[in-house]
Write a protein that holds these residues in place. Structure first.
Motif, PDB file in Angstrom:
ATOM      1  N   ASN A  68       5.188 106.828  -1.752  1.00 53.70           N
ATOM      2  CA  ASN A  68       4.704 105.867  -0.741  1.00 53.70           C
ATOM      3  C   ASN A  68       4.646 104.424  -1.275  1.00 53.70           C
ATOM      4  OD1 ASN A  68       2.583 106.188  -2.454  1.00 53.70           O
ATOM      5  ND2 ASN A  68       1.012 106.393  -0.846  1.00 53.70           N
ATOM      6  N   LEU A  88      10.658 100.287   3.498  1.00 53.59           N
ATOM      7  CA  LEU A  88      10.113 101.108   4.598  1.00 53.59           C
ATOM      8  C   LEU A  88      10.085 100.235   5.845  1.00 53.59           C
ATOM      9  CD1 LEU A  88       8.478 103.580   5.755  1.00 53.59           C
ATOM     10  CD2 LEU A  88       6.416 102.430   4.914  1.00 53.59           C
ATOM     11  N   LEU A 124       8.462 100.083   9.516  1.00 57.71           N
ATOM     12  CA  LEU A 124       7.442 100.686  10.378  1.00 57.71           C
ATOM     13  C   LEU A 124       7.624 100.177  11.803  1.00 57.71           C
ATOM     14  CD1 LEU A 124       4.314 100.222   8.073  1.00 57.71           C
ATOM     15  CD2 LEU A 124       5.570 102.354   8.524  1.00 57.71           C
ATOM     16  N   THR A 134      13.653 103.837   4.448  1.00 56.92           N
ATOM     17  CA  THR A 134      12.943 104.892   5.177  1.00 56.92           C
ATOM     18  C   THR A 134      12.516 104.313   6.521  1.00 56.92           C
ATOM     19  OG1 THR A 134      12.085 105.716   3.089  1.00 56.92           O
ATOM     20  CG2 THR A 134      10.944 106.458   5.074  1.00 56.92           C
ATOM     21  N   GLU A 150      10.138 104.800   9.894  1.00 58.63           N
ATOM     22  CA  GLU A 150       8.980 105.552  10.397  1.00 58.63           C
ATOM     23  C   GLU A 150       8.605 105.006  11.768  1.00 58.63           C
ATOM     24  OE1 GLU A 150       6.117 106.291   7.208  1.00 58.63           O
ATOM     25  OE2 GLU A 150       4.581 106.334   8.775  1.00 58.63           O
ATOM     26  N   ALA A 194       4.307 104.299  14.348  1.00 62.99           N
ATOM     27  CA  ALA A 194       3.509 103.948  13.170  1.00 62.99           C
ATOM     28  C   ALA A 194       2.953 102.529  13.304  1.00 62.99           C
ATOM     29  CB  ALA A 194       4.373 104.081  11.920  1.00 62.99           C
ATOM     30  N   ASN A 243      -0.340 107.454  10.288  1.00 70.10           N
ATOM     31  CA  ASN A 243       0.347 108.508   9.518  1.00 70.10           C
ATOM     32  C   ASN A 243       0.018 108.493   8.036  1.00 70.10           C
ATOM     33  OD1 ASN A 243       1.614 108.691  11.989  1.00 70.10           O
ATOM     34  ND2 ASN A 243       3.358 107.468  11.342  1.00 70.10           N
TER      35      ASN A 243
END
Ligand code: BEZ
Length: 406
Positions: free
Chosen positions: A4, A32, A34, A171, A173, A176, A194
């Protein structure tokens, strides 16, 4: 880095967030993205199918940005079989004395000349005979710039999304929404329903929802919100093809009287062309006031324009939609690209893109935001867009002022 922990967390997974991820992926940066809703949703400023790519702008730095965007579109095109830009040219026409949210025709001609961009000046007769408009006031003038295009924005977003899905560095997501951002050693802790993730850098690209993210960092962006209406009109003459166009006219009461349109394309309601008002009768104070149903009166004015001034068209609006955009009070309503204000811890590690109409810059803006996140600078001169000091407001101060005013 544990699972993470990321180099960069991009907050907002619309076109700009995905374009930023595209450029971070090329640099193998662990990223990441979101997204508070689902990817490719219809709830923000990337809603709908088409957008205009154009080079005319009243300011030379905007013309330069459009020119600089072209190679980045060419690059993105290599990743998809779908044609991203349908090059039909940009036609700007109307009352030469009007200064609108898009600028002014004469100022745009000056800016094009300054950068040696070829274009044609047009008289009213030429606009009518070459481009199928009718009953225009004789004093109207125009310009045609051949590199304008209708952007297949749905395919653009899909291409960026598919590339992110395939990437080993990015990644994605969804569902979120970010509920908390805390300063921690070496960066930020970002919380969503999450779970928690960590980032050295943050890029904020939540479009009209930017304040739900900036408030978590202690500031907001001063903006107004336009829930913009749009409709498709049926072609009754299949042989007529329009370019992308924009008409400059003075408002008449609540009728903002500025309209824009697209060519017929096979990827967006074939047989119909999209024409829309570039004004809203009721701007919103908050993005939550948005609706998916267009304002009837705005569509009625658009329909009237089609009936009075376009040939080969049925003036009844079909297939309507809306799109929500945050706009600043910058005269030509362009972009803010900046770092967070100095009272935010590690403020140079928080990059923000906010307000304005930027679809035409998508892949280039992604590169700029990725550069700013990774190196704190970019080759492109962003000083005209570094407007945070005018538009970012400290949230605590703002809340106190609001309480005091109540
Ligand atoms: C633009 O090209 O920026 C634009 C065109 C029509 C409506 C709004 C913006």
């Amino acid at each position: 880095m544990s699972n993470n922990e990321y180099e960069v967390v991009v907050i907002g997974g619309g076109a700009m967030g995905l374009a930023t991820a595209f450029h971070l992926n090329k640099r193998k940066v662990k990223t990441l993205v979101l997204e508070q809703f689902t990817f490719k949703n219809q709830l923000g400023s990337s809603a709908g199918v088409s957008r205009q790519f154009r080079i005319p702008y009243p300011d030379a730095y905007m013309v330069q940005m459009a020119l600089d965007s072209e190679p980045y579109w060419d690059e993105l095109q290599t990743y998809t079989d779908k044609k991203l830009l349908e090059k039909v040219g940009t036609l700007w026409f109307g009352d030469p004395t009007v200064h609108s949210t898009e600028g002014n025709i004469a100022e745009a001609e000056k800016a094009l000349q300054e950068l040696n961009v070829p274009y044609e000046s047009l008289t009213c007769e030429e606009i009518e005979s070459r481009f199928h408009f009718k009953n225009l006031p004789k004093e109207y003038t125009g310009l045609f710039q051949k590199d304008g295009a209708s952007i297949d924005f749905r395919a653009t977003i899909q291409t960026l999304y598919d590339l992110a899905l395939k990437s080993e560095h990015v990644t994605l997501e969804e569902e979120a929404p970010v509920t908390d951002i805390k300063e921690v050693e070496n960066g930020f802790q970002i919380t969503t329903p999450n779970g928690v993730s960590y980032a050295k850098k943050i890029v904020l690209t939540p479009g009209p929802y930017m304040n739900s993210a900036t408030n978590l960092l202690g500031f907001d962006v001063k903006a107004t919100y336009w829930n913009m209406s749009s409709a498709y009109f049926k072609k009754t003459d299949p042989d007529i093809q329009y370019p992308t166009w924009f008409v400059f006219q003075n408002a008449e009461g609540e009728n903002g009287n500025q309209f824009y349109g697209f060519p017929e394309v096979d990827w967006d309601h074939p047989g119909y062309i999209r024409t829309a008002p570039d004004f809203v009768i009721n701007p919103l104070k908050e993005p939550n006031g948005r609706t998916l149903i267009p304002n009837e009166q705005e569509l009625a004015y658009t329909s009237q324009w089609v009936e009075n001034h376009m040939t080969g068209m049925d003036p009844k609006p079909y297939y309507t939609s809306t799109c929500l955009v945050a706009l600043s009070s910058i005269p030509n309503k362009e972009l803010i690209i900046d770092f967070a204000p100095a009272y935010v811890p590690h403020h140079k590690d928080v990059v923000i893109y906010a307000t304005g109409w930027a679809a035409k810059f998508t892949p280039f803006l992604g590169k700029i935001l990725a550069d700013l996140a990774m190196y704190g600078k970019t080759d492109f001169d962003i000083t005209p867009f570094q407007l945070g000091q005018n538009y970012f407001r400290e949230y605590k101060q703002l809340q106190l002022t609001k309480q005091y005013e109540q």
